[in-house]
Design an enzyme around this catalytic site. Structure first.
Site, PDB file in Angstrom:
ATOM      1  N   SER A 273       0.809  -1.098  -0.141  1.00  0.00           N
ATOM      2  CA  SER A 273       0.105   0.131  -0.131  1.00  0.00           C
ATOM      3  C   SER A 273       0.825   1.279   0.024  1.00  0.00           C
ATOM      4  CB  SER A 273      -0.845  -0.084   1.121  1.00  0.00           C
ATOM      5  OG  SER A 273      -1.518   1.279   1.501  1.00  0.00           O
TER       6      SER A 273
ATOM      7  N   TYR B 146      -1.183  -0.446  10.141  1.00  0.00           N
ATOM      8  CA  TYR B 146      -1.203  -0.882   8.473  1.00  0.00           C
ATOM      9  C   TYR B 146       0.015  -0.489   7.867  1.00  0.00           C
ATOM     10  CZ  TYR B 146      -3.622  -1.109   3.885  1.00  0.00           C
ATOM     11  OH  TYR B 146      -4.281  -1.058   2.661  1.00  0.00           O
TER      12      TYR B 146
ATOM     13  N   LYS C 161       2.277  -3.388   5.855  1.00  0.00           N
ATOM     14  CA  LYS C 161       2.364  -3.162   4.251  1.00  0.00           C
ATOM     15  C   LYS C 161       3.684  -2.968   3.624  1.00  0.00           C
ATOM     16  CE  LYS C 161      -1.804  -3.960   3.009  1.00  0.00           C
ATOM     17  NZ  LYS C 161      -1.934  -5.131   2.282  1.00  0.00           N
TER      18      LYS C 161
END
Length: 301
Positions: free
Chosen positions: A149, A162, A166
């Site tokens: 991401s 997150y 990622k």
């Protein structure tokens, strides 16, 4: 492009995973549709989403079976891969797509918000890849596609868990590509721009964030699927250790960290010299504190 290949897609009950599974099936793959049917934050279970997608593949003339195991522990990931072997006798490619979100600003983040996100994204990608690795080694072929991401590659607000997961996936993918290249195994990353259930939870606390969300709503998960299918195919046999992004009709190749500037002192550095000489020289090449929307600031095409 995937005729007779067996492809495993995690988190395939909806969003990007669903579209990758459907397109893989349409291109001849026998698909394992893995999804536990959890909420966006990772709670609950529902076999309905996986069964629905598998039936869509069958209705279109393809072949699919489901897996309801979680990627977040090694045993579950092992059972997912065993489903492929028990059902079809082989495995040719995996897409590590399963994910959850528990967004909050870092100074408020709890261990209960940190651990599950790392478990599903980073550990899940490791567990599934590790379970598939001996199979790929034995057959001297295999393709792994991992979802990263721009939240990790560039940055985003309220997503430390997150973002860390990622960016960790990027390092994992590169290591897999290096360690397994001699066995004909490839590993690549995709950073998808697509409006999905996961993206819909992005915190909107500024006009700039709202503008980013408005742009994302124009981008469908189906736009990401063609690149994933290509990377799973034999046509991509020379493509490995790369980081791509898909943004509507655009495909990007991302840079990877390399030195951009250096300073040298033959006598070594003191803290004072670093302050007076080194940092002023290096600061011209500093990266600004940006979020993904600052870098991808133009309208999608």
């Amino acid at each position: 492009m995937l005729e007779d290949k067996v492809i495993l897609v995690t988190g395939a009950g909806g969003g990007i995973g669903r579209d990758i599974a459907l397109m893989a099936g349409a291109h001849g793959a026998r698909v394992i549709v893995n999804d536990i049917g959890a909420s966006l934050s990772g709670e609950g279970e529902d076999r309905g989403p996986a069964e629905t997608v598998a039936q869509e593949i069958r209705d279109a003339g393809g072949t699919a079976t489901i897996s309801l195991d979680s990627v977040a522990d090694a045993a579950g990931a092992g059972r997912i891969v065993e489903t492929a072997m028990d059902t079809y006798g082989r495995l040719d490619g995996i897409v590590n797509n399963a994910g959850i979100l528990r967004d909050t600003f870092f100074h408020k983040m709890t261990e209960e918000q940190w651990d599950p996100v790392l478990k599903v994204h980073l550990y899940g990608s490791y567990y599934v890849s590790r379970a598939a690795a001996p199979i790929f080694k034995a057959q001297q072929s295999g393709s792994m596609v991992h979802m990263t991401s721009t939240s990790g590659l560039i940055g985003n607000l309220a997503q430390a868990n997150y973002s860390a997961a990622k960016l960790g996936i990027v390092g994992l993918s590169k290591s897999i590509a290096l360690d397994m290249q001699r066995f004909g195994v490839r590993s690549n990353c995709i950073a998808p721009f697509a409006w999905s259930r996961m993206i819909s939870s992005i915190k909107v606390d500024s006009p700039e964030q709202q503008e980013r969300v408005d742009r994302l709503q124009q981008m469908t998960p189906a736009k990401v699927a063609p690149l994933a299918v290509y990377l799973l195919s034999d046509d991509a046999e020379t493509v490995s250790a790369q980081i791509f992004a898909v943004r509507n009709n655009e495909i990007f190749l991302f840079s990877q960290p390399r030195p951009v500037r250096s300073v040298h002192n033959s006598e070594g550095w003191t803290p004072e010299q670093i302050a007076s000489q080194a940092m002023p020289a290096l600061s011209a090449s500093f990266h600004p504190l940006e979020v993904s929307a600052d870098v991808f600031s133009w309208d999608p095409i």
